[in-house]
Design a protein around this motif. Sequence first.
Motif, PDB file in Angstrom:
ATOM      1  N   ASP A 103       0.858  -1.184   0.000  1.00 13.75           N
ATOM      2  CA  ASP A 103       0.000   0.000   0.000  1.00 13.75           C
ATOM      3  C   ASP A 103       0.896   1.236   0.000  1.00 13.75           C
ATOM      4  OD1 ASP A 103      -1.812   2.044   0.421  1.00 13.75           O
ATOM      5  OD2 ASP A 103      -2.991   0.931   1.895  1.00 13.75           O
ATOM      6  N   PHE A 104       1.190   1.757  -1.200  1.00 15.92           N
ATOM      7  CA  PHE A 104       2.147   2.863  -1.319  1.00 15.92           C
ATOM      8  C   PHE A 104       1.655   4.105  -0.592  1.00 15.92           C
ATOM      9  CE2 PHE A 104       3.758   6.646  -3.526  1.00 15.92           C
ATOM     10  CZ  PHE A 104       5.123   6.425  -3.436  1.00 15.92           C
ATOM     11  N   ASP A 105       0.399   4.471  -0.784  1.00 18.40           N
ATOM     12  CA  ASP A 105      -0.130   5.690  -0.175  1.00 18.40           C
ATOM     13  C   ASP A 105      -0.042   5.636   1.348  1.00 18.40           C
ATOM     14  OD1 ASP A 105      -0.709   6.794  -2.630  1.00 18.40           O
ATOM     15  OD2 ASP A 105      -2.762   6.035  -2.680  1.00 18.40           O
ATOM     16  N   ALA A 106      -0.355   4.481   1.929  1.00 18.54           N
ATOM     17  CA  ALA A 106      -0.272   4.347   3.377  1.00 18.54           C
ATOM     18  C   ALA A 106       1.178   4.375   3.847  1.00 18.54           C
ATOM     19  CB  ALA A 106      -0.943   3.055   3.829  1.00 18.54           C
ATOM     20  N   GLN A 109       2.364   8.015   3.946  1.00 13.20           N
ATOM     21  CA  GLN A 109       1.368   8.946   4.488  1.00 13.20           C
ATOM     22  C   GLN A 109       1.998  10.017   5.378  1.00 13.20           C
ATOM     23  OE1 GLN A 109      -1.738   7.009   6.711  1.00 13.20           O
ATOM     24  NE2 GLN A 109      -2.843   8.913   7.157  1.00 13.20           N
ATOM     25  N   SER A 130      11.966   5.390  -1.540  1.00 16.79           N
ATOM     26  CA  SER A 130      10.850   4.463  -1.608  1.00 16.79           C
ATOM     27  C   SER A 130      11.305   3.269  -2.418  1.00 16.79           C
ATOM     28  CB  SER A 130       9.635   5.124  -2.265  1.00 16.79           C
ATOM     29  OG  SER A 130       8.675   4.145  -2.600  1.00 16.79           O
ATOM     30  N   GLU A 135       5.642   3.534  -8.411  1.00 11.60           N
ATOM     31  CA  GLU A 135       5.254   4.854  -7.950  1.00 11.60           C
ATOM     32  C   GLU A 135       6.426   5.593  -7.324  1.00 11.60           C
ATOM     33  OE1 GLU A 135       1.225   5.449  -6.388  1.00 11.60           O
ATOM     34  OE2 GLU A 135       1.129   3.278  -6.149  1.00 11.60           O
ATOM     35  N   TRP A 137       7.383   8.987  -4.695  1.00 15.40           N
ATOM     36  CA  TRP A 137       6.887   9.971  -3.740  1.00 15.40           C
ATOM     37  C   TRP A 137       7.190  11.364  -4.262  1.00 15.40           C
ATOM     38  CZ3 TRP A 137       9.740  13.020   0.123  1.00 15.40           C
ATOM     39  CH2 TRP A 137       8.885  13.699   1.007  1.00 15.40           C
TER      40      TRP A 137
END
Length: 412
Positions: A103-106, A109, A130, A135, A137
């Motif tokens: 879960d990249f967004d989490a 965060q 990352s 993806e 950041w």
Amino acid sequence: MSECSEAAGSKRHAAACGVDRLGGLPDDLPSGHPLLPAVAGCTCVLARRWRNLWKGVPALRITPATAEGFHSPSALNGFVNHMLLLRDRVPLRVAELNFHGNDFDASVQYLELWVRYSLSCRVAKLCVASDDVVERWLLPKGLIISRHLRSLELARIMTEHDLDFSSCRSLVDLKMEFSGIYCDRISSPSLKRLSITECRFLGDVRTQISVPNLNSLLLDDCTGRTPLLESMPLLVDAIAVLPNCSDYCRNGYEVGDCGDELCWGCSNCNYGENICVVLQGLSSCTNLQLAATSKHFIFRKDLMGCPVFSNLKTLLLDEWCMTANLDALICFLQHSPVLEKLTLEFPEIHKKLVEMGASYDLKKKPLVLKDLTVEVNFHEGDEEIYKVLDVLSSYGLPPEKIMIKQYPKIGI
């Protein structure tokens, strides 16, 4: 009683009497080493006096190995936020924030918050990365501001705003890798060492790099438009390896614009008022390596306005300089008056030399490089290489100054 039995008995006696042998160790043992905060926090079970020493550990490391101890990014986020809330606000020697997860967004965060926390603790070395291969950041505009930061490493991030480090007056090392650089300018008045490897320059306009106090530069295997290098008068060592840049013409033109709107290499090439994109900025260096494929013309085009490399002592060139009359090579040598060592690396067999329309300001005069020695590395069977030797000899370079090394024959 044997010595082993005596030692065992002594330990049992110490435990029975409540003797805290670990408590006798100095305070700076846990706090003076760059331990993971989670590991340092566990020292409280070793000695009661160490219960709060983890709060002063001068290193913050959140890595994929750290994340393995948590069932989800949210659980890791909660732990780190709680830890930073309880930690003493002592200066950080290093902060490593490297994230990995499904879960990249989490996972990212709270990354901006943790970067700000690290900078507020006067961190000397900051590493932000990352591990996500897809993806990136997005680095917030103006996030990196600190007069204490000396080293910055950015990996697998994205930037859409200019990277202006003028507020980082102590910054001397900058390393970027596997990142998307979509900005017009990278600048720092204090930077000494710059490394940009396997990054993609995404803009239609060339990214300008302004680092006037730089000593060492590595520009390796980047894609997109080659960045424009501004003056670096203190430069000593430079390596520019550009095998995959977009500076080539799909129609084979070396100079000017081929007129094909689909040819990204020629259209809007953004030289502006600058004659050179790369070589002018590198002209003060002492040791230089330039590598590209024969189809990429950025170095050859720069040579049309070739500066004088007045300090250059060692030089390594490869495929790109193999032009039909070796004009690119001779031009470089004629503009390097104190060159001592030239290495020519040719890992591929040449079927023919590059035909080009570039016109260099050459004069048929002997090379005045009395201290020059040349090393040529090529594959056995590459007949075109002997033309290089003939041309060098025709400009007055004695054969005894040329060393020939052959790679093993291809296919054997």
